[in-house]
Structure formats: structure tokens, C-alpha cells
Design an enzyme around this catalytic site. Structure first.
Site, PDB file in Angstrom:
ATOM      1  N   GLU A 159       2.370   0.362 -12.928  1.00  0.00           N
ATOM      2  CA  GLU A 159       2.014   1.784 -12.819  1.00  0.00           C
ATOM      3  C   GLU A 159       2.048   2.216 -11.359  1.00  0.00           C
ATOM      4  O   GLU A 159       1.661   1.458 -10.464  1.00  0.00           O
ATOM      5  CB  GLU A 159       0.621   2.020 -13.416  1.00  0.00           C
ATOM      6  CG  GLU A 159       0.229   3.479 -13.526  1.00  0.00           C
ATOM      7  CD  GLU A 159      -1.031   3.659 -14.380  1.00  0.00           C
ATOM      8  OE1 GLU A 159      -1.057   3.127 -15.509  1.00  0.00           O
ATOM      9  OE2 GLU A 159      -1.985   4.302 -13.904  1.00  0.00           O
ATOM     10  N   ASP A 163       0.734   5.603  -9.216  1.00  0.00           N
ATOM     11  CA  ASP A 163      -0.144   6.747  -9.444  1.00  0.00           C
ATOM     12  C   ASP A 163      -0.249   7.704  -8.272  1.00  0.00           C
ATOM     13  O   ASP A 163      -0.475   7.284  -7.131  1.00  0.00           O
ATOM     14  CB  ASP A 163      -1.585   6.277  -9.712  1.00  0.00           C
ATOM     15  CG  ASP A 163      -1.727   5.485 -10.981  1.00  0.00           C
ATOM     16  OD1 ASP A 163      -0.984   5.749 -11.921  1.00  0.00           O
ATOM     17  OD2 ASP A 163      -2.599   4.590 -11.021  1.00  0.00           O
ATOM     18  N   GLU A 196      -3.132  10.594  -7.990  1.00  0.00           N
ATOM     19  CA  GLU A 196      -4.318  11.129  -8.663  1.00  0.00           C
ATOM     20  C   GLU A 196      -5.033  12.091  -7.719  1.00  0.00           C
ATOM     21  O   GLU A 196      -5.482  11.683  -6.637  1.00  0.00           O
ATOM     22  CB  GLU A 196      -5.264  10.004  -9.073  1.00  0.00           C
ATOM     23  CG  GLU A 196      -4.690   9.091 -10.149  1.00  0.00           C
ATOM     24  CD  GLU A 196      -5.600   7.926 -10.477  1.00  0.00           C
ATOM     25  OE1 GLU A 196      -5.882   7.713 -11.667  1.00  0.00           O
ATOM     26  OE2 GLU A 196      -6.018   7.217  -9.536  1.00  0.00           O
ATOM     27  N   THR A 206      -3.639   7.311  -4.297  1.00  0.00           N
ATOM     28  CA  THR A 206      -2.472   6.620  -4.845  1.00  0.00           C
ATOM     29  C   THR A 206      -2.877   5.203  -5.207  1.00  0.00           C
ATOM     30  O   THR A 206      -3.826   4.638  -4.650  1.00  0.00           O
ATOM     31  CB  THR A 206      -1.306   6.578  -3.840  1.00  0.00           C
ATOM     32  OG1 THR A 206      -1.717   5.885  -2.650  1.00  0.00           O
ATOM     33  CG2 THR A 206      -0.837   7.979  -3.488  1.00  0.00           C
ATOM     34  N   ASN A 207      -2.159   4.644  -6.167  1.00  0.00           N
ATOM     35  CA  ASN A 207      -2.442   3.275  -6.585  1.00  0.00           C
ATOM     36  C   ASN A 207      -1.158   2.645  -7.087  1.00  0.00           C
ATOM     37  O   ASN A 207      -0.233   3.347  -7.533  1.00  0.00           O
ATOM     38  CB  ASN A 207      -3.512   3.255  -7.679  1.00  0.00           C
ATOM     39  CG  ASN A 207      -4.257   1.923  -7.763  1.00  0.00           C
ATOM     40  OD1 ASN A 207      -3.887   0.947  -7.119  1.00  0.00           O
ATOM     41  ND2 ASN A 207      -5.306   1.880  -8.582  1.00  0.00           N
ATOM     42  N   ARG A 246      -5.357  -1.206  -5.838  1.00  0.00           N
ATOM     43  CA  ARG A 246      -4.678  -1.041  -4.550  1.00  0.00           C
ATOM     44  C   ARG A 246      -4.779   0.433  -4.115  1.00  0.00           C
ATOM     45  O   ARG A 246      -3.807   1.050  -3.710  1.00  0.00           O
ATOM     46  CB  ARG A 246      -3.209  -1.451  -4.665  1.00  0.00           C
ATOM     47  CG  ARG A 246      -2.989  -2.918  -5.024  1.00  0.00           C
ATOM     48  CD  ARG A 246      -1.515  -3.261  -5.053  1.00  0.00           C
ATOM     49  NE  ARG A 246      -1.267  -4.673  -5.252  1.00  0.00           N
ATOM     50  CZ  ARG A 246      -0.982  -5.231  -6.429  1.00  0.00           C
ATOM     51  NH1 ARG A 246      -0.902  -4.478  -7.520  1.00  0.00           N
ATOM     52  NH2 ARG A 246      -0.760  -6.539  -6.518  1.00  0.00           N
ATOM     53  N   GLU A 247      -5.976   0.978  -4.160  1.00  0.00           N
ATOM     54  CA  GLU A 247      -6.170   2.397  -3.899  1.00  0.00           C
ATOM     55  C   GLU A 247      -6.054   2.742  -2.418  1.00  0.00           C
ATOM     56  O   GLU A 247      -6.535   2.000  -1.557  1.00  0.00           O
ATOM     57  CB  GLU A 247      -7.545   2.859  -4.394  1.00  0.00           C
ATOM     58  CG  GLU A 247      -7.789   2.686  -5.878  1.00  0.00           C
ATOM     59  CD  GLU A 247      -8.453   1.361  -6.221  1.00  0.00           C
ATOM     60  OE1 GLU A 247      -8.465   0.450  -5.347  1.00  0.00           O
ATOM     61  OE2 GLU A 247      -8.964   1.228  -7.343  1.00  0.00           O
ATOM     62  N   TRP A 251     -16.306   8.545 -12.101  1.00  0.00           N
ATOM     63  CA  TRP A 251     -15.948   7.847 -10.860  1.00  0.00           C
ATOM     64  C   TRP A 251     -15.299   8.730  -9.791  1.00  0.00           C
ATOM     65  O   TRP A 251     -15.353   8.401  -8.596  1.00  0.00           O
ATOM     66  CB  TRP A 251     -14.963   6.706 -11.169  1.00  0.00           C
ATOM     67  CG  TRP A 251     -13.643   7.198 -11.683  1.00  0.00           C
ATOM     68  CD1 TRP A 251     -13.341   7.499 -12.968  1.00  0.00           C
ATOM     69  CD2 TRP A 251     -12.453   7.473 -10.925  1.00  0.00           C
ATOM     70  NE1 TRP A 251     -12.041   7.955 -13.068  1.00  0.00           N
ATOM     71  CE2 TRP A 251     -11.476   7.940 -11.836  1.00  0.00           C
ATOM     72  CE3 TRP A 251     -12.129   7.373  -9.569  1.00  0.00           C
ATOM     73  CZ2 TRP A 251     -10.191   8.300 -11.423  1.00  0.00           C
ATOM     74  CZ3 TRP A 251     -10.850   7.733  -9.167  1.00  0.00           C
ATOM     75  CH2 TRP A 251      -9.894   8.189 -10.085  1.00  0.00           C
ATOM     76  N   GLY A 285     -18.264   8.842  -6.191  1.00  0.00           N
ATOM     77  CA  GLY A 285     -18.506   7.638  -6.971  1.00  0.00           C
ATOM     78  C   GLY A 285     -19.085   7.910  -8.349  1.00  0.00           C
ATOM     79  O   GLY A 285     -19.722   7.039  -8.942  1.00  0.00           O
ATOM     80  N   ARG A 328     -14.816  -5.362  -0.692  1.00  0.00           N
ATOM     81  CA  ARG A 328     -14.069  -5.716  -1.907  1.00  0.00           C
ATOM     82  C   ARG A 328     -13.182  -6.929  -1.687  1.00  0.00           C
ATOM     83  O   ARG A 328     -13.013  -7.751  -2.592  1.00  0.00           O
ATOM     84  CB  ARG A 328     -13.202  -4.535  -2.350  1.00  0.00           C
ATOM     85  CG  ARG A 328     -13.961  -3.359  -2.907  1.00  0.00           C
ATOM     86  CD  ARG A 328     -13.013  -2.208  -3.230  1.00  0.00           C
ATOM     87  NE  ARG A 328     -12.131  -2.518  -4.360  1.00  0.00           N
ATOM     88  CZ  ARG A 328     -11.069  -1.790  -4.685  1.00  0.00           C
ATOM     89  NH1 ARG A 328     -10.739  -0.735  -3.944  1.00  0.00           N
ATOM     90  NH2 ARG A 328     -10.334  -2.104  -5.729  1.00  0.00           N
TER      91      ARG A 328
END
Length: 287
Positions: free
Chosen positions: A103, A105, A107, A121-122, A131-132, A196, A200, A278
């Protein structure tokens, strides 16, 4: 004898064809796309040259391409919802089917009135995402249409906003980094992401501002068609008979690289590559 103006006009037309390969024409939505979700929340405008997705507290909506693709330069012109759109997500993306899906993205994460909308984006490969990257745009995406593009070939994936690169994801499969390779469908959706998307998930959708509306134009597609999304055979889509696979598109040129570095420096607000909470150890593609 032909007038100088006529000759000048003819030269402009010839130049456009030589540069772009064909004359740019608006085509209707139903030539390449169809509604996939929330049919009664999708409005066709301007004789099918513009589509409006709407969302209220009963449903969102979405559309997708009739075909799947194995490479290409994909684009839509988008205007995202105005006013208080906190919790509302406008998405434009390529996606394959199945649990181990690929995918790519765009968003748009809505916000409270007066606050900036963020663009996320991801990249997913074999079901692995996270992978944002997020940035504030240098314009208000609610005020007018802007062009959002995804270049996808065997060497790199580039996300563009109005022809300015905002993200580059290189093919590093030789060192074990996942790279999207499955046939993907183009989709655009308007949906409830208030668990989200804003602060958040702390800021919820204010339904008094519904229906929320996102508008889309530009339904032509420059992609290598693959017969079915279940097929894994996309090797022909790497052929240089497709212009987006030619060597000039294997990496950014000097001007585009400078634009990309400027966007990262001035507008990026989050990058998973630098998030040590993360990822105590940076992902391979970030090294």
C-alpha cells in the site's frame, strides 16, 4: 498565408504533444473508476469530471479504479473538507489485496477550525507498514484543488504535491527492505478516523459540521495494467516501454532533490526514521 498567431499556436500544440506525449484532456470518472463504498454519499459533478465524497454520522464513502496496476505515475487533484474537520481522514492511495498487502498512502488528517490540516504518507510492503511521515503543507488544501501524485517503478516510489517531491522510498530489496511489488488498485476514501487522526485520537469529530465533503478531479491514469489484483505477475510492468520506467525516473534530478530537501527541512513534522521511542534501532531503509 498563415498568420503569425496561428503559427505560434500550432507550435505550442506541437510542443505540448512532444513533451507530454498527448494532449491533456479531462475524462469522466466512470471511464477508469467506480464507487466501492457509500454509494448514496457520492455525488457526480460537472458531467462526471468531478466527484464529491461525503461523510456524515451514518457513513463515509469511497471509489476505486476498475483496473489494477503494476507500475505507473498516478495522480488525483483533491480538495479536502473545510471548517472543523478534526477526526476526518481523506485518503488517496494504491493498495493490493490480502493480509500481506502492499500500500502507498496519502492521508489528509483533519483538524479543528483554525488549525492546520496535516498530510501523512505511509508505505506498506508485504503487510508491513508503520513507515509514517507527516508534514504541514505550504498552502491550505481546503481552499482549492492541488495535484497529488505517486510515481512507482522498480527503482523508487516518489510522492509529489504539485510536482514537488515530498517523500522518496528507494528499492533496497537487495538488503532485505520490503518494496511494494504486488498489483495495486487506486482508491480514494473519506472516513471516520477520530480514534487516531487528530491529537492521537483525543479530538473527536464534531458532527454538527457534517456532512464533510472532499472533491476529486483528474481521472486519467498512466499505469501498467495487470489483469487481476490476485496476480503476482507484474514483471512486464518494469519494461522501459513505459515512460515512467526510463532511467531519468530512477532517481530525482538535482532540482527535484533540492526541492525534496527543502520540504523535509521546513515542513516535515514527523518521520518514523527518527522516532527512537518506536524504533530504538533505525529501520534498515533509514540507515
Amino acid at each position: 498565408m498563415d498568420s503569425p498567431f496561428f503559427i505560434f499556436l500550432l507550435l505550442l500544440i506541437v510542443d505540448a504533444v512532444l513533451v507530454h506525449g498527448r494532449m491533456s484532456t479531462e475524462i469522466s470518472f466512470d471511464q477508469n473508476y467506480e464507487v466501492i463504498w457509500g454509494d448514496n454519499h457520492v455525488v457526480s459533478l460537472n458531467q462526471g469530471k468531478e466527484i464529491q465524497l461525503t461523510m456524515d454520522n451514518s457513513s463515509g464513502s469511497g471509489f476505486g479504479s476498475k483496473m489494477t496496476y503494476g507500475s505507473g505515475l498516478f495522480h488525483l487533484r483533491i480538495k479536502v473538507p473545510k471548517r472543523n474537520s478534526a477526526g476526518v481522514v481523506t485518503a488517496y492511495y494504491l493498495t493490493s489485496q490480502g493480509s500481506s498487502h502492499d500500500e502507498l498512502d496519502f492521508e489528509f488528517l483533519g483538524n479543528r477550525e483554525g488549525k492546520l490540516c496535516r498530510l501523512q504518507t505511509n508505505v506498506f510492503a508485504d503487510g508491513q507498514g508503520n513507515r509514517e511521515q507527516r508534514l504541514h503543507l505550504w498552502f491550505d488544501p481546503t481552499e482549492d484543488f492541488h495535484n497529488y501524485k505517486i510515481l512507482w517503478n522498480q527503482h523508487q516510489i516518489v510522492f509529489y504535491v504539485d510536482n514537488i517531491p515530498i517523500r522518496v522510498y528507494k528499492n533496497q530489496s537487495n538488503i532485505g527492505v520490503g518494496f511494494p511489488s504486488k498489483p495495486m488498485q487506486i482508491q480514494a476514501t473519506l472516513w471516520n478516523g477520530d480514534s487516531w487522526a487528530t491529537n492521537g485520537g483525543k479530538t473527536k469529530i464534531n458532527w454538527r459540521y457534517a456532512p464533510f465533503k472532499a472533491n476529486f478531479k483528474g481521472f486519467d491514469v498512466s499505469g501498467c495494467q495487470v489483469p487481476t489484483s490476485n496476480s503476482s505477475n507484474t514483471h512486464n510492468c518494469s519494461s522501459d516501454k513505459y515512460w515512467w520506467n526510463k532511467q531519468k525516473f530512477w532517481q530525482l534530478d538535482r532540482e527535484k532533490q533540492k526541492q525534496y530537501e527543502h520540504v523535509k527541512y521546513k515542513y516535515m513534522t514527523y518521520d518514523y526514521c527518527t522516532d527512537r521511542t518506536r524504533y530504538p534501532e533505525p529501520p534498515l531503509e533509514c540507515l
